[in-house]
Scaffold this motif. Structure first.
Motif, mmCIF file in Angstrom:
data_model
loop_
_atom_site.group_PDB
_atom_site.id
_atom_site.type_symbol
_atom_site.label_atom_id
_atom_site.label_comp_id
_atom_site.label_asym_id
_atom_site.label_seq_id
_atom_site.Cartn_x
_atom_site.Cartn_y
_atom_site.Cartn_z
ATOM 1 N N ARG A 172 0.417 -44.529 5.830
ATOM 2 C CA ARG A 172 0.284 -43.417 6.786
ATOM 3 C C ARG A 172 1.418 -43.418 7.800
ATOM 4 O O ARG A 172 1.538 -42.520 8.614
ATOM 5 N N ALA A 173 2.276 -44.427 7.744
ATOM 6 C CA ALA A 173 3.360 -44.557 8.711
ATOM 7 C C ALA A 173 4.298 -43.354 8.736
ATOM 8 O O ALA A 173 4.669 -42.901 9.822
ATOM 9 N N PRO A 174 4.714 -42.800 7.588
ATOM 10 C CA PRO A 174 5.604 -41.634 7.667
ATOM 11 C C PRO A 174 4.967 -40.467 8.419
ATOM 12 O O PRO A 174 5.631 -39.798 9.213
ATOM 13 N N GLU A 175 3.695 -40.256 8.198
ATOM 14 C CA GLU A 175 2.984 -39.176 8.895
ATOM 15 C C GLU A 175 2.943 -39.448 10.399
ATOM 16 O O GLU A 175 3.194 -38.562 11.216
ATOM 17 N N ARG A 176 2.636 -40.676 10.774
ATOM 18 C CA ARG A 176 2.586 -41.043 12.189
ATOM 19 C C ARG A 176 3.969 -40.917 12.827
ATOM 20 O O ARG A 176 4.118 -40.343 13.910
ATOM 21 N N SER A 177 4.990 -41.398 12.146
ATOM 22 C CA SER A 177 6.348 -41.329 12.681
ATOM 23 C C SER A 177 6.821 -39.890 12.807
ATOM 24 O O SER A 177 7.496 -39.532 13.769
ATOM 25 N N ARG A 178 6.454 -39.058 11.842
ATOM 26 C CA ARG A 178 6.809 -37.639 11.919
ATOM 27 C C ARG A 178 6.134 -36.998 13.136
ATOM 28 O O ARG A 178 6.758 -36.237 13.886
ATOM 29 N N GLY A 179 4.888 -37.333 13.358
ATOM 30 C CA GLY A 179 4.177 -36.809 14.522
ATOM 31 C C GLY A 179 4.825 -37.243 15.832
ATOM 32 O O GLY A 179 4.964 -36.446 16.762
ATOM 33 N N GLN A 180 5.233 -38.507 15.894
ATOM 34 C CA GLN A 180 5.915 -39.008 17.085
ATOM 35 C C GLN A 180 7.220 -38.243 17.304
ATOM 36 O O GLN A 180 7.516 -37.806 18.422
ATOM 37 N N GLY A 181 7.987 -38.080 16.239
ATOM 38 C CA GLY A 181 9.266 -37.381 16.343
ATOM 39 C C GLY A 181 9.106 -35.930 16.751
ATOM 40 O O GLY A 181 9.859 -35.418 17.586
ATOM 41 N N LEU A 182 8.119 -35.257 16.174
ATOM 42 C CA LEU A 182 7.879 -33.860 16.527
ATOM 43 C C LEU A 182 7.452 -33.725 17.985
ATOM 44 O O LEU A 182 7.942 -32.850 18.716
ATOM 45 N N ARG A 183 6.556 -34.591 18.411
ATOM 46 C CA ARG A 183 6.082 -34.550 19.805
ATOM 47 C C ARG A 183 7.237 -34.796 20.781
ATOM 48 O O ARG A 183 7.415 -34.065 21.750
ATOM 49 N N ASN A 184 8.045 -35.816 20.500
ATOM 50 C CA ASN A 184 9.166 -36.130 21.390
ATOM 51 C C ASN A 184 10.229 -35.038 21.354
ATOM 52 O O ASN A 184 10.814 -34.703 22.392
ATOM 53 N N GLY A 185 10.469 -34.464 20.183
ATOM 54 C CA GLY A 185 11.443 -33.382 20.070
ATOM 55 C C GLY A 185 11.006 -32.153 20.856
ATOM 56 O O GLY A 185 11.813 -31.512 21.544
ATOM 57 N N GLU A 186 9.731 -31.818 20.756
ATOM 58 C CA GLU A 186 9.204 -30.682 21.513
ATOM 59 C C GLU A 186 9.325 -30.937 23.018
ATOM 60 O O GLU A 186 9.698 -30.036 23.775
ATOM 61 N N ALA A 187 8.996 -32.143 23.448
ATOM 62 C CA ALA A 187 9.079 -32.471 24.873
ATOM 63 C C ALA A 187 10.521 -32.415 25.365
ATOM 64 O O ALA A 187 10.789 -31.898 26.459
ATOM 65 N N LEU A 188 11.462 -32.914 24.564
ATOM 66 C CA LEU A 188 12.880 -32.845 24.939
ATOM 67 C C LEU A 188 13.331 -31.396 25.057
ATOM 68 O O LEU A 188 13.975 -31.009 26.034
ATOM 69 N N ALA A 189 12.981 -30.578 24.079
ATOM 70 C CA ALA A 189 13.365 -29.165 24.111
ATOM 71 C C ALA A 189 12.761 -28.471 25.330
ATOM 72 O O ALA A 189 13.430 -27.660 25.986
ATOM 73 N N ASP A 190 11.515 -28.788 25.660
ATOM 74 C CA ASP A 190 10.877 -28.189 26.837
ATOM 75 C C ASP A 190 11.627 -28.548 28.118
ATOM 76 O O ASP A 190 11.853 -27.689 28.981
ATOM 77 N N VAL A 191 12.011 -29.816 28.254
ATOM 78 C CA VAL A 191 12.730 -30.262 29.450
ATOM 79 C C VAL A 191 14.084 -29.560 29.539
ATOM 80 O O VAL A 191 14.476 -29.078 30.608
ATOM 81 N N VAL A 192 14.795 -29.481 28.433
ATOM 82 C CA VAL A 192 16.113 -28.841 28.439
ATOM 83 C C VAL A 192 15.985 -27.352 28.744
ATOM 84 O O VAL A 192 16.752 -26.801 29.536
ATOM 85 N N GLN A 193 15.011 -26.704 28.145
ATOM 86 C CA GLN A 193 14.800 -25.280 28.426
ATOM 87 C C GLN A 193 14.490 -25.057 29.904
ATOM 88 O O GLN A 193 14.998 -24.112 30.514
ATOM 89 N N LEU A 194 13.673 -25.913 30.503
ATOM 90 C CA LEU A 194 13.380 -25.816 31.929
ATOM 91 C C LEU A 194 14.670 -25.972 32.733
ATOM 92 O O LEU A 194 14.941 -25.186 33.640
ATOM 93 N N GLY A 195 15.459 -26.986 32.382
ATOM 94 C CA GLY A 195 16.689 -27.262 33.121
ATOM 95 C C GLY A 195 17.724 -26.156 33.013
ATOM 96 O O GLY A 195 18.539 -25.972 33.917
ATOM 97 N N LEU A 196 17.687 -25.418 31.911
ATOM 98 C CA LEU A 196 18.659 -24.336 31.717
ATOM 99 C C LEU A 196 18.082 -22.966 32.029
ATOM 100 O O LEU A 196 18.830 -21.983 32.097
ATOM 101 N N GLY A 197 16.776 -22.883 32.168
ATOM 102 C CA GLY A 197 16.157 -21.595 32.428
ATOM 103 C C GLY A 197 16.307 -20.627 31.274
ATOM 104 O O GLY A 197 16.398 -19.413 31.460
ATOM 105 N N LYS A 198 16.311 -21.144 30.062
ATOM 106 C CA LYS A 198 16.527 -20.320 28.870
ATOM 107 C C LYS A 198 15.624 -20.822 27.758
ATOM 108 O O LYS A 198 15.418 -22.022 27.613
#
Length: 189
Positions: A107-133
């Protein structure tokens, strides 16, 4: 085991940090380490997730909504400055493709994919906030892939002597180029 792994990674190259070494550092039998973490790859990816979340919390806390006009220079500097004191995260980002390729078929690939997706979404949210776009779904993925490529490239460049680079400076400049490109694409849409 994560603490033992962190201590080992502070003293040794990642390829030298084996399950046996982790077990010895933690004072456990190797079989106990395997039972608790599944595999070396799973342990390292879980450690990356932990480091990534801590970095994102700091980045989020320091990022503010922009005034008039997005400032990619300031946001790129903030990203580089908060990554610089996190060599473990940079190392794990650099080796993550190899870890994912050799992940056991549990189940590790599924868990790792979930971690990556969650962190990627959070990074994109922070960058979008910082750029206002707002970025498209594809560009949100490109943002994360681009940042990982920058971290990987600057790490590799820093270990050779022919074309030496300053990791924080190269990271800042390359992230700014990435952000400028994503903003230009968002403005065209």
């Amino acid at each position: 085991m994560r603490s033992a792994t962190r201590r080992l990674l502070a003293r040794h190259e990642i390829d030298d940090v084996t399950l046996r070494a982790i077990a010895v550092e933690a004072g456990l039998a190797a079989s106990n380490v395997l039972r608790h973490v599944g595999s070396r790859e799973e342990l390292l990816l879980d450690l990356m997730d932990e480091e990534y979340r801590a970095w994102l919390a700091e980045l989020s806390r320091l990022t503010t909504a922009p005034g008039p006009g997005a400032d990619t220079t300031a946001l790129a500097s903030l990203i580089a400055d908060t990554l610089a004191p996190r060599p473990l995260l940079q190392c794990l980002i650099e080796v993550s493709p190899q870890l994912l390729r050799t992940l056991p078929a549990t189940r590790a690939p599924e868990r790792s994919r979930g971690q990556g997706l969650r962190n990627g979404e959070a990074l994109a949210d922070v960058v979008q906030l910082g750029l206002g776009k707002q970025f498209s779904a594809v560009d949100r993925v490109y943002l994360v892939a681009g940042l990982h490529a920058v971290v990987t490239a600057t790490a590799a460049w820093s270990r050779q002597g022919v074309f030496p680079v300053s990791v924080p400076v190269a990271t800042r400049d390359l992230v700014q180029i990435l952000l400028d490109g994503l903003l230009a694409r968002a403005d065209r849409e």
